[in-house]
Design a protein around this motif. Structure first.
Motif, PDB file in Angstrom:
ATOM      1  N   PHE A 166       4.248  -8.412  -8.312  1.00  0.00           N
ATOM      2  CA  PHE A 166       5.240  -7.409  -8.686  1.00  0.00           C
ATOM      3  C   PHE A 166       4.754  -6.687  -9.942  1.00  0.00           C
ATOM      4  O   PHE A 166       4.232  -7.283 -10.880  1.00  0.00           O
ATOM      5  CB  PHE A 166       6.592  -8.062  -8.978  1.00  0.00           C
ATOM      6  CG  PHE A 166       7.580  -7.105  -9.577  1.00  0.00           C
ATOM      7  CD1 PHE A 166       8.220  -6.148  -8.788  1.00  0.00           C
ATOM      8  CD2 PHE A 166       7.859  -7.142 -10.939  1.00  0.00           C
ATOM      9  CE1 PHE A 166       9.124  -5.253  -9.356  1.00  0.00           C
ATOM     10  CE2 PHE A 166       8.763  -6.259 -11.509  1.00  0.00           C
ATOM     11  CZ  PHE A 166       9.400  -5.306 -10.709  1.00  0.00           C
ATOM     12  N   LEU A 167       4.961  -5.358  -9.922  1.00  0.00           N
ATOM     13  CA  LEU A 167       4.645  -4.535 -11.088  1.00  0.00           C
ATOM     14  C   LEU A 167       5.687  -3.433 -11.158  1.00  0.00           C
ATOM     15  O   LEU A 167       5.910  -2.718 -10.177  1.00  0.00           O
ATOM     16  CB  LEU A 167       3.240  -3.916 -10.960  1.00  0.00           C
ATOM     17  CG  LEU A 167       2.711  -3.169 -12.190  1.00  0.00           C
ATOM     18  CD1 LEU A 167       2.521  -4.144 -13.361  1.00  0.00           C
ATOM     19  CD2 LEU A 167       1.386  -2.487 -11.862  1.00  0.00           C
ATOM     20  N   PRO A 168       6.368  -3.296 -12.298  1.00  0.00           N
ATOM     21  CA  PRO A 168       7.395  -2.254 -12.383  1.00  0.00           C
ATOM     22  C   PRO A 168       6.764  -0.866 -12.270  1.00  0.00           C
ATOM     23  O   PRO A 168       5.586  -0.660 -12.550  1.00  0.00           O
ATOM     24  CB  PRO A 168       8.020  -2.486 -13.758  1.00  0.00           C
ATOM     25  CG  PRO A 168       6.992  -3.221 -14.536  1.00  0.00           C
ATOM     26  CD  PRO A 168       6.260  -4.081 -13.538  1.00  0.00           C
ATOM     27  N   VAL A 169       7.595   0.087 -11.879  1.00  0.00           N
ATOM     28  CA  VAL A 169       7.126   1.467 -11.736  1.00  0.00           C
ATOM     29  C   VAL A 169       6.533   1.978 -13.053  1.00  0.00           C
ATOM     30  O   VAL A 169       5.542   2.703 -13.057  1.00  0.00           O
ATOM     31  CB  VAL A 169       8.283   2.380 -11.267  1.00  0.00           C
ATOM     32  CG1 VAL A 169       7.879   3.841 -11.351  1.00  0.00           C
ATOM     33  CG2 VAL A 169       8.688   2.009  -9.855  1.00  0.00           C
ATOM     34  N   SER A 170       7.120   1.585 -14.159  1.00  0.00           N
ATOM     35  CA  SER A 170       6.598   2.040 -15.455  1.00  0.00           C
ATOM     36  C   SER A 170       5.168   1.574 -15.663  1.00  0.00           C
ATOM     37  O   SER A 170       4.344   2.287 -16.256  1.00  0.00           O
ATOM     38  CB  SER A 170       7.493   1.527 -16.586  1.00  0.00           C
ATOM     39  OG  SER A 170       7.537   0.092 -16.573  1.00  0.00           O
ATOM     40  N   GLU A 180       0.817  -1.212   0.000  1.00  0.00           N
ATOM     41  CA  GLU A 180       0.000   0.000   0.000  1.00  0.00           C
ATOM     42  C   GLU A 180       0.851   1.262   0.000  1.00  0.00           C
ATOM     43  O   GLU A 180       0.537   2.233  -0.694  1.00  0.00           O
ATOM     44  CB  GLU A 180      -0.945   0.011   1.201  1.00  0.00           C
ATOM     45  CG  GLU A 180      -1.890   1.207   1.195  1.00  0.00           C
ATOM     46  CD  GLU A 180      -2.927   1.137   2.299  1.00  0.00           C
ATOM     47  OE1 GLU A 180      -3.523   2.199   2.606  1.00  0.00           O
ATOM     48  OE2 GLU A 180      -3.144   0.040   2.850  1.00  0.00           O
ATOM     49  N   ALA A 181       1.942   1.268   0.753  1.00  0.00           N
ATOM     50  CA  ALA A 181       2.789   2.462   0.834  1.00  0.00           C
ATOM     51  C   ALA A 181       3.398   2.793  -0.528  1.00  0.00           C
ATOM     52  O   ALA A 181       3.423   3.941  -0.959  1.00  0.00           O
ATOM     53  CB  ALA A 181       3.874   2.265   1.878  1.00  0.00           C
ATOM     54  N   GLY A 182       3.904   1.778  -1.209  1.00  0.00           N
ATOM     55  CA  GLY A 182       4.496   2.008  -2.517  1.00  0.00           C
ATOM     56  C   GLY A 182       3.468   2.447  -3.540  1.00  0.00           C
ATOM     57  O   GLY A 182       3.723   3.316  -4.381  1.00  0.00           O
ATOM     58  N   LEU A 183       2.282   1.840  -3.477  1.00  0.00           N
ATOM     59  CA  LEU A 183       1.217   2.242  -4.390  1.00  0.00           C
ATOM     60  C   LEU A 183       0.786   3.691  -4.147  1.00  0.00           C
ATOM     61  O   LEU A 183       0.539   4.457  -5.079  1.00  0.00           O
ATOM     62  CB  LEU A 183       0.016   1.305  -4.229  1.00  0.00           C
ATOM     63  CG  LEU A 183       0.190  -0.111  -4.783  1.00  0.00           C
ATOM     64  CD1 LEU A 183      -0.937  -1.018  -4.307  1.00  0.00           C
ATOM     65  CD2 LEU A 183       0.243  -0.089  -6.316  1.00  0.00           C
ATOM     66  N   ARG A 184       0.678   4.075  -2.866  1.00  0.00           N
ATOM     67  CA  ARG A 184       0.277   5.456  -2.550  1.00  0.00           C
ATOM     68  C   ARG A 184       1.293   6.444  -3.106  1.00  0.00           C
ATOM     69  O   ARG A 184       0.933   7.498  -3.630  1.00  0.00           O
ATOM     70  CB  ARG A 184       0.122   5.615  -1.039  1.00  0.00           C
ATOM     71  CG  ARG A 184      -0.381   6.999  -0.619  1.00  0.00           C
ATOM     72  CD  ARG A 184      -0.597   7.056   0.891  1.00  0.00           C
ATOM     73  NE  ARG A 184      -1.597   6.107   1.326  1.00  0.00           N
ATOM     74  CZ  ARG A 184      -2.914   6.340   1.293  1.00  0.00           C
ATOM     75  NH1 ARG A 184      -3.360   7.504   0.817  1.00  0.00           N
ATOM     76  NH2 ARG A 184      -3.762   5.431   1.717  1.00  0.00           N
ATOM     77  N   GLU A 185       2.591   6.065  -2.994  1.00  0.00           N
ATOM     78  CA  GLU A 185       3.627   6.978  -3.483  1.00  0.00           C
ATOM     79  C   GLU A 185       3.529   7.157  -4.998  1.00  0.00           C
ATOM     80  O   GLU A 185       3.556   8.287  -5.506  1.00  0.00           O
ATOM     81  CB  GLU A 185       5.005   6.449  -3.101  1.00  0.00           C
ATOM     82  CG  GLU A 185       6.131   7.323  -3.617  1.00  0.00           C
ATOM     83  CD  GLU A 185       7.508   6.747  -3.294  1.00  0.00           C
ATOM     84  OE1 GLU A 185       8.506   7.352  -3.723  1.00  0.00           O
ATOM     85  OE2 GLU A 185       7.569   5.683  -2.640  1.00  0.00           O
ATOM     86  N   GLN A 186       3.391   6.078  -5.740  1.00  0.00           N
ATOM     87  CA  GLN A 186       3.393   6.173  -7.196  1.00  0.00           C
ATOM     88  C   GLN A 186       2.069   6.690  -7.753  1.00  0.00           C
ATOM     89  O   GLN A 186       2.057   7.512  -8.665  1.00  0.00           O
ATOM     90  CB  GLN A 186       3.709   4.801  -7.807  1.00  0.00           C
ATOM     91  CG  GLN A 186       5.120   4.326  -7.554  1.00  0.00           C
ATOM     92  CD  GLN A 186       6.148   5.318  -8.097  1.00  0.00           C
ATOM     93  OE1 GLN A 186       6.005   5.855  -9.199  1.00  0.00           O
ATOM     94  NE2 GLN A 186       7.192   5.564  -7.313  1.00  0.00           N
TER      95      GLN A 186
END
Length: 857
Positions: A515-519, A486-492
């Motif tokens: 896993f899902l790349p930032v792109s 959740e934290a990573g998703l909120r950031e991106q």
């Protein structure tokens, strides 16, 4: 069909919209970036700010852009529409509805009903020019399709609260900007003195001109207060929490002629105030923010009527134009500059004006210019210093200007000094007016679904509940190292810069770990934001069809039931002496329009005993605390001359109500509105003063002459104002409780720059009417009116003597009996008045007779 009133449901506390004025694209951008929820503007024709607005071609794209940013666009259609314009009005209404405007702001009751017929899905807002000051007035607007009304700017917070408690019609109120001295929709000064109607978007701002005050015939020295009808500007930022708590739906800023800086600063201030009030936080406006609001445009800011009546503060009277911030007082002059005791910081580059009050400068010119040097006097005398970058407050300084900019001989000790321009203000407001990327953003909620082996999906939902869902083509793979959380998703997903959104809420549905790349996340975010923006910008689907022909044919012109073809004279008097004269002349009816209610009942009985039909004129404005007047008027058992839309609504359910005649103040300008008013129980309607004599004739041909009562002799009521000239200039009181009632013992007139004295009279609610000093006579048009079938003619008196009353009645009776020609009638009426007479609003401009037949016939 009109919408039937209904019992209101309890009003709940809501977060009101902040609505900003827009005169062009720079102002529109400023309003959006400063946080406006809605903007209002005109489109080509039919709006009350004829010099600004947008084109029909611009409108669809403009609305798409506003909707993409979450902003509503309300179009002003706030003028009276003439019969010859109805077809054009229908075409324009269809275009507005098709272009996706969120509402139209309408003055004309008949046009409001027509708009509802054309597009039932298009919201209609009753303009402040409907003169709505009560719940009954709001309900009358609802009868004609309005779901929202803009309240009169003369209402106090208590009045607004009373209206809000008595109706569930949406309420909109002004909170900032210029005040008209006259009730909107009730000003005929431009029509009387320039042939250009304020109700048609052509205000000549006669209220901003200087006048001399005549008291009992003698000029009163008012010192520096020559602008007796020029109010200061409204500033209700500190009243926002109260308006929020009472459930007002929209707070409106006035100023479609103002620049982008004004729009940006005022919108940002009220955006902040509404957000804080809604969150129940104290208002955090800073002194600098308040100064900026005063600096960008101000004739003197104050809450004025919304804060309660104080006639000593609404009109200061010293100057009619932008003053900005007062920075000091002139103490003298030097060989090269002006000595000023400063109360605010002044810097080189500031634009200052020295305010002599124009009563001392007949040519009206004020001295002022841009400061290039600020010399602290005490410091210079001590150490020889010649200049300073800026001046601290509350000290004496020599201010120097460019060569020839200021004539120091015209600057006097004691004159106030105002800063009209501050170069640093542009720096502070620049982010709002020159934003490259969206500055004010709207909240969105995101939901991310990521299950290993399934395609990941992102759903974005805006504040209105519109949602889009986007997916990636490939399924989510198992995580080898860092899994989605959740934290990573909120950031991106929160990286919404440049989109007009910000992430307000995030929910996740994860199964994996995956896993899902930032792109991939970025692609989801971009695609979702783009789709949501496209969805928001779509033009709404609406039911739209032309309806004018059906509306016109649905109510054919009534056939006359009048068995008496003889013309009738109706006389309106305002004093007992005039009443004596009128009774002696025995007209067909007498209307009593008295300042005091106490004299009405015996006067009604006198007229009735004389065997003459008697009417009583109602006030033009009724506030929430004044509707007991309805009971009093009904208790007189007299016919009523109805001047208030709220009163007309209040009389709808009265059993055995008296005969009702609608007056000019109901603003009947076309057959749609006139028919609608007659359907509400009026026997006759007096057309608005915005119609000239030829237009009145045409209206008679459309609606039936028996439905009209026209005025053949009157002093045109040019201003109708809450501001009391008697209280302001003949007392030290603030309102009727402390003024001593000078209106009961003095005659007052305002003399204009042409030398014409215009009488001022108060009504039972202490409202003042300024009347045209010269009687307006219809002598040149009476024959045409008679030929058109008109039979009911009214003669109205203001300060005429009993002898003049009898003479005017006798002259008109002689004309109607064919004993006097039109030219002689006009000549004798002109000789009877010490200021002459005027054709006034009845004047028919050249070329009018060459117009084709009415297209609606």
């Amino acid at each position: 069909m009109p919408v039937s009133p209904r019992t209101p449901t309890p009003r709940t506390r809501i977060k009101p919209e902040v609505m900003s004025p827009v005169g062009g694209l720079p102002q529109l951008r400023a309003a959006v970036e400063a946080g406006a929820d809605a903007v209002f503007f005109g489109v080509e024709a039919f709006h009350a700010r004829a010099k600004v607005g947008f084109t029909n071609e611009q409108l669809p794209e403009l609305m798409r852009g506003l909707h993409e940013r979450g902003v509503q666009g309300f179009v002003t259609f706030n003028v009276l529409v003439f019969d010859r314009e109805l077809r054009e009005a229908e075409r324009q209404l269809i275009h507005l509805a098709e272009s996706g405007v969120d509402a139209i702001i309408v003055q004309d009751l008949g046009v409001a009903r027509l708009a509802r017929e054309i597009c039932p899905d298009l919201p209609i807002h009753g303009s402040t020019q409907m003169s709505i000051t009560s719940a009954e007035g709001a309900e009358l607007a609802r009868r004609f399709g309005a779901n929202r009304v803009v309240l009169g700017r003369e209402l106090s917070l208590r009045d607004i609260g009373r209206v809000a408690a008595a109706t569930d019609v949406e309420l909109e109120t002004f909170v900032h900007g210029a005040l008209c001295v006259s009730y909107s929709g009730q000003c005929f000064s431009s029509e009387a003195w320039g042939g250009r109607s304020a109700n048609r978007g052509q205000c000549a701002q006669a209220c901003r001109l200087p006048y001399n005050l005549l008291v009992d015939g003698d000029e009163r020295d008012l010192g520096d207060a020559r602008y007796l009808l020029s109010p200061g500007d409204l500033y209700a930022l500190h009243q926002v929490p109260d308006l929020v708590n009472m459930g007002v739906d929209c707070l409106k800023i006035e100023g479609r002629y103002k620049d982008a800086e004004f729009v940006a600063l005022t919108t940002a201030a009220y955006r902040k105030a509404v957000d804080e009030a809604w969150a129940e936080r104290p208002l955090s406006v800073t002194p600098q923010e308040e100064r900026d609001l005063e600096q960008v445009y101000s004739r003197g800011l104050g809450p004025h009527f919304i804060g309660g009546t104080n006639h000593q503060t609404v009109v200061r009277g010293r100057a009619p134009r932008h003053r900005g911030v007062r920075v000091g007082t002139v103490r003298g002059t030097t060989e090269r500059g002006v000595l000023v005791e400063l109360s605010e910081e002044v810097k080189p580059g500031d634009g200052l004006v020295f305010d002599p009050a124009n009563w001392r400068t007949p040519e009206g010119r004020e001295e002022g210019g841009f400061v290039y040097q600020v010399n602290p006097v005490a410091q210079r005398q001590r150490d020889g210093q010649r200049s300073a970058a800026s001046a601290p407050p509350s000290t004496l300084h020599e201010l120097r200007f460019g060569r020839g900019a200021v004539d120091s001989a015209r600057v006097r000790p004691g004159d106030p000094v105002w800063r009209t321009q501050d170069p640093t203000l542009a720096v502070r407001v620049k982010p709002l007016v020159e934003a490259a990327d969206p500055l004010y953003t709207r909240p969105v909620a995101a939901h991310f679904r990521g299950h290993v082996g399934e395609v990941p999906a992102l759903t974005l939902t805006d504040e209105a509940g519109r949602s889009v869902t986007v997916t990636l083509p490939e399924p989510l793979s198992p995580a080898r190292n860092r899994a989605l959380d959740e934290a990573g998703l909120r950031e991106q997903l929160g990286k919404l810069g440049g989109t007009g959104y910000h992430l307000a809420d995030l929910t996740v549905d994860l199964s994996g770990p995956g896993f899902l790349p930032v792109s991939g996340l970025n692609a989801l975010r971009r695609e979702a934001a783009e789709q949501l923006t496209a969805l928001r910008g779509q033009t709404p689907e609406r039911r739209i069809r032309p309806r004018l022909d059906e509306v016109l044919s649905a109510a054919p012109r009534p056939q006359s039931t009048d068995d008496d073809p003889q013309p009738r004279l109706h006389v309106l008097v305002r004093t007992p002496d005039q009443l004596d004269a009128a009774i002696a002349e025995r007209p067909d009816s007498i209307t009593l329009d008295y300042l005091e209610l106490y004299g009405l009942k015996p006067s009604v009985e006198r007229v009735r005993e004389a065997g003459i039909r008697v009417r009583v004129a109602s006030p033009r404005i009724l506030k929430p605390t004044e509707h007991n007047l309805q009971k009093f008027l009904l208790s007189l058992n007299a016919e009523l001359l109805v001047r208030s839309g709220g009163l007309l609504e209040g009389l709808q359910d009265v059993p055995e109500r008296p005969t009702l005649t609608g007056d000019f103040s109901l603003n009947a300008a076309n057959l749609l509105t006139t028919r609608a008013l007659l359907e509400l129980g009026l026997t006759r309607v007096t057309p608005t003063h915005d119609l000239n004599a030829r237009q009145i004739t045409e209206l008679a041909s459309l609606v039936g002459p028996e439905g009209l009562e026209v005025i053949a002799y009157q002093h045109l009521p040019v201003f109708h104002t809450e501001h009391c000239v008697f209280c302001r200039f003949l007392s030290e009181g603030t309102d009727y409780t402390s003024c001593g009632h000078p209106c009961e013992s003095h005659r007052v007139a305002l003399r204009d720059e042409r030398g014409v004295a215009h009488p001022v009279m108060a009504d039972v609610g202490c409202r003042n009417t300024v009347f045209e000093g010269r009687p307006q006579v219809a002598g040149a048009h009476l024959s045409g009116w008679l030929a058109a079938g008109l039979r009911d003619f009214r003669l109205e008196f203001v300060h005429e003597t009993p002898e003049q009353v009898r003479e005017v009645i006798g002259l008109h009776r002689a004309f109607l009996a064919l004993e006097l020609g039109a030219a002689e009638l006009e000549a004798r009426l002109n000789a009877l008045s010490d200021q002459g007479t005027t054709e006034g609003s009845l004047f028919v401009p050249g070329g009018f007779d060459r117009l084709p037949a009415l297209p609606v016939v």
